[in-house]
Design an enzyme around this catalytic site. Structure first.
Site, PDB file in Angstrom:
ATOM      1  N   TYR A  93     -64.839 -20.055  21.789  1.00  0.00           N
ATOM      2  CA  TYR A  93     -63.835 -19.280  21.287  1.00  0.00           C
ATOM      3  C   TYR A  93     -62.724 -19.169  22.224  1.00  0.00           C
ATOM      4  CZ  TYR A  93     -67.214 -17.155  17.770  1.00  0.00           C
ATOM      5  OH  TYR A  93     -68.086 -17.069  16.876  1.00  0.00           O
ATOM      6  N   TYR A  95     -73.420 -21.827  20.979  1.00  0.00           N
ATOM      7  CA  TYR A  95     -72.989 -21.293  22.232  1.00  0.00           C
ATOM      8  C   TYR A  95     -74.280 -20.361  22.761  1.00  0.00           C
ATOM      9  CZ  TYR A  95     -71.182 -17.436  19.275  1.00  0.00           C
ATOM     10  OH  TYR A  95     -70.981 -16.463  18.699  1.00  0.00           O
ATOM     11  N   ARG A 118     -76.495 -19.125  19.751  1.00  0.00           N
ATOM     12  CA  ARG A 118     -76.048 -18.934  18.837  1.00  0.00           C
ATOM     13  C   ARG A 118     -76.211 -19.997  17.698  1.00  0.00           C
ATOM     14  NH1 ARG A 118     -73.763 -15.180  15.933  1.00  0.00           N
ATOM     15  NH2 ARG A 118     -75.749 -15.783  14.640  1.00  0.00           N
ATOM     16  N   HIS A 148     -71.823 -21.541  13.371  1.00  0.00           N
ATOM     17  CA  HIS A 148     -71.721 -20.524  12.386  1.00  0.00           C
ATOM     18  C   HIS A 148     -70.091 -20.478  12.320  1.00  0.00           C
ATOM     19  CE1 HIS A 148     -71.944 -18.096  15.999  1.00  0.00           C
ATOM     20  NE2 HIS A 148     -70.967 -17.206  15.498  1.00  0.00           N
ATOM     21  N   HIS A 150     -67.453 -17.209  11.086  1.00  0.00           N
ATOM     22  CA  HIS A 150     -67.484 -15.707  10.637  1.00  0.00           C
ATOM     23  C   HIS A 150     -66.544 -15.637   9.408  1.00  0.00           C
ATOM     24  CE1 HIS A 150     -69.363 -14.028  14.208  1.00  0.00           C
ATOM     25  NE2 HIS A 150     -68.748 -15.192  14.844  1.00  0.00           N
TER      26      HIS A 150
HETATM   27 FE   LIG Z   1     -69.777 -16.245  16.632  1.00  0.00          FE
END
Ligand SMILES: [Fe+2]
Length: 263
Positions: free
Chosen positions: A129, A168, A178, A181, A183
């Site tokens: 991110y 990640y 995770r 995905h 969000h």
């Molecule tokens: Fe996330």
């Protein structure tokens, strides 16, 4: 903030109606039904941080009165075409697999819901991110922010062009990763009407190991969070295509989170 699904006035409880019948000053307000077995619990043992942040008191329904439903809205007039094309927000193109992501926002009867602001956020292709609190030692991409938005059209349709996000690590437990995905946040007719969820990709080998995915109690509800690969949506020589509809209520309701989650 809870992310319960607003229900129609027809679902006002009998108690509400009784109160309204007894006095003309009372307003019949919609309640917020939360169907059992669909949405994840606020405290889930395998999802460590929920232990400290879940509410310990019963939730209080804040009725939506004139102020709440007439507040400012983010409309089409300030959304630009590049807001929904995450590959065009910088001078160069981002690294990774280009994807087209399309779907509709629907009510429980399959009717499209227009004019819904959809915002998305995601990692880059390396699973990182662009965020101040990001600790994953994967490369940043100078040509990818990972944030997009659009409004649903008259047919309830949305469309994004973006990059396939990466998995990640997130430190919830030993070797926690995770699944890839994206969000999603949806705003209804007011800022008080917000729903938040995550969309996954089919066939991800990390599903079985992810406490967030598995905090959804029902298997069919979990599968409704997984987009479908759609060959018809692909663009030859250019991008793959995924389709994912969001259903606000009813037996096919999309799973919604109880709060905005930064993971
Ligand atoms: Fe996330």
């Amino acid at each position: 903030m809870t992310a319960d699904v607003p229900v129609a006035p027809a679902d006002v409880t009998a108690t509400d109606q009784a109160v309204n019948a007894s006095g003309p000053a009372k307003l019949a307000l919609p309640s917020y039904g939360r169907p059992r077995g669909v949405h994840p619990p606020l405290d889930f043992e395998g999802y460590r941080s929920t232990a400290l942040r879940h509410p310990r008191q019963p939730l209080v329904l804040l009725p939506q009165r004139l102020t709440e439903v007439t507040g400012p809205l983010l409309g089409n007039d300030i959304i630009t075409p590049t807001d929904s094309d995450l590959t065009m927000q910088h001078a160069g193109e981002p690294q990774g697999q280009r994807i087209i992501l399309e779907g509709r926002v629907l009510d429980s009867d399959g009717r499209p819901i227009p004019d819904t602001l959809i915002e998305i956020w995601q990692t880059n292709a390396a699973g990182r991110y662009r965020h101040a609190r990001e600790h994953h030692p994967a490369p940043l991409d100078p040509n990818f922010t990972g944030i997009g938005r659009c409004m649903t059209d008259a047919g309830g349709k949305y469309r994004f062009i973006t990059i396939q996000p990466g998995a990640y690590p997130w430190g919830n437990h030993h070797n926690a990763w995770r699944p890839a995905h994206i969000h999603f946040s949806l705003f209804g007719r007011a800022f008080t009407q917000r729903l938040v969820t995550q969309m996954y990709f089919p066939g991800d080998p990390l599903f079985a190991y992810d406490p967030i995915f598995n905090s959804v109690p029902d298997e069919r509800a979990r599968q409704r969070l997984v987009a479908q690969f759609d060959m018809d949506l692909t663009q030859p020589e250019w991008a793959l295509g995924y389709r994912w509809d969001i259903v606000l209520r009813g037996r096919d309701a999309t799973v919604f989170e109880s709060e905005v989650d930064d993971k």
